[in-house]
Design an enzyme around this catalytic site. Structure first.
Site, PDB file in Angstrom:
ATOM      1  NE  ARG A  81      20.481  14.031 -56.671  1.00 58.31           N
ATOM      2  CZ  ARG A  81      19.254  13.791 -57.140  1.00 58.31           C
ATOM      3  NH1 ARG A  81      18.303  13.408 -56.346  1.00 58.31           N
ATOM      4  NH2 ARG A  81      18.996  13.951 -58.419  1.00 58.31           N
ATOM      5  CB  THR A  82      23.114  20.444 -57.544  1.00 61.55           C
ATOM      6  OG1 THR A  82      23.713  19.205 -57.927  1.00 61.55           O
ATOM      7  CG2 THR A  82      24.155  21.547 -57.632  1.00 61.55           C
ATOM      8  CE  LYS A 125      10.932  38.199 -72.554  1.00 62.45           C
ATOM      9  NZ  LYS A 125      10.787  39.405 -71.698  1.00 62.45           N
ATOM     10  CG  HIS A 147      28.188  18.448 -61.155  1.00 60.73           C
ATOM     11  ND1 HIS A 147      28.238  19.491 -60.247  1.00 60.73           N
ATOM     12  CD2 HIS A 147      26.954  17.893 -61.009  1.00 60.73           C
ATOM     13  CE1 HIS A 147      27.093  19.552 -59.600  1.00 60.73           C
ATOM     14  NE2 HIS A 147      26.294  18.593 -60.037  1.00 60.73           N
TER      15      HIS A 147
END
Length: 315
Positions: A62-63, A92, A142
């Site tokens: 969704r995001t 890495k 969020h």
């Protein structure tokens, strides 16, 4: 961090005035698209020539796609990497800060970042020369989800002030309930009811913040009668990826089904940030009070308004 950059890092940064401006801009974007008027209204040229870079260290549907579609609707070019935690220089050992510094050299105008570590967005913003939008950082925040959540509430009732909002489920590990709690403090006479098993209660920092803002809240481990009082029921899934666990009995006890819907008031709305598991039964989907799919759809429109604001356009 360069001065004057409009980063989006946490819900607390939004004041009531800016929220209402974003709501109105969101409505304008929705109206234009709903009437198939994007080109004649100039919407598709608002951010033409701008580049959005999506850097996602965690999976997302969704995001990521709502930001992608928001950018494309505004005429942006969008580049992305998904699961960067496994398929980038991070494997890495490259630090997030070095990655952000390098990506800024490639000339994006905004970076949308989702990361598995709490505080990652703040770290990225500290070295970035372009706006960073926090698309979720660990169990931290969020903020753009919270914006679409508060917009959905505002759109459903015409106001937010005076509403009773019940948040139910894994409140200890869910970042969406944290971010929404911060935004709810911007509106007067809001009451919050936290409903969860004792081992998944809302964290103390949020409760301290609410108390400091004079927000009335209570905690309970029993959905009834708390759900009966609520104007908004905001469900969350168990955050297994962050250590959340719930017994089978609790899973059933904290589920919204037809029985629980019968407890709700006629105009109460049910929300969920998605994806859902067992916390909302599928038979609830046909109830007009179920707003979670509409809620997800609101994400594109609110993120369109947010991108315009972040990039200095008039809203």
């Amino acid at each position: 961090m360069e001065s004057g950059i409009r980063h989006v890092l946490e819900s607390q940064q939004f004041d009531r005035e800016l929220l209402e401006k974003l709501f109105k801009a969101t409505d304008a974007c929705r109206h234009t698209i709903d009437h198939h008027n994007e080109i004649s209204a100039g919407l598709t040229t608002r951010l033409r020539g701008r580049i959005m870079l999506q850097l996602f260290y965690e999976p997302s549907t969704r995001t990521r796609f709502s930001f992608f579609m928001a950018g494309k609707r505004l005429g942006m070019d969008v580049c992305w990497t998904e699961n960067a935690r496994e398929f980038s220089s991070a494997i890495k050992g490259e630090t997030l800060e070095d990655t952000i510094r390098i990506l800024c050299e490639f000339g994006p105008h905004v970076i949308v970042l989702r990361h598995h570590e709490t505080g990652a967005a703040v770290r990225a913003a500290a070295v970035s020369t372009v706006p960073i939008i926090n698309a979720g950082d660990g169990s931290g925040q969020h903020p753009t989800q919270a914006l679409l959540d508060i917009y959905t509430i505002w759109k459903s009732f015409g106001h937010v002030a005076g509403l009773k909002v019940a948040m139910m489920g894994d409140l200890a590990n869910g970042r969406t309930v944290r971010s929404l709690s911060y935004l709810l403090t911007k509106f007067s006479e809001v009451k919050i009811i936290f409903i969860s098993p004792p081992h998944l209660t809302m964290s103390n920092d949020i409760k301290t913040w609410l108390a400091g803002k004079g927000v009335d809240f209570q905690e309970t481990d029993s959905p009834f009668p708390a759900l009966y009082e609520a104007d908004v029921v905001y469900c969350t899934r168990i955050q297994k990826e962050r250590g959340g666990q719930m017994s089978d009995d609790d899973t059933q006890r904290f589920q919204i089904g037809t029985r629980e819907m019968s407890w709700l008031k006629p105009k109460t709305i049910v929300m969920h940030p998605l994806p859902r598991n067992a916390e909302i039964a599928t038979e609830v989907d046909s109830d007009p009070r179920a707003k979670y799919f509409e809620q997800a759809g609101n994400g594109m429109y609110i993120r369109m308004a947010l991108l315009l604001w972040v990039l200095g356009e008039e809203i």
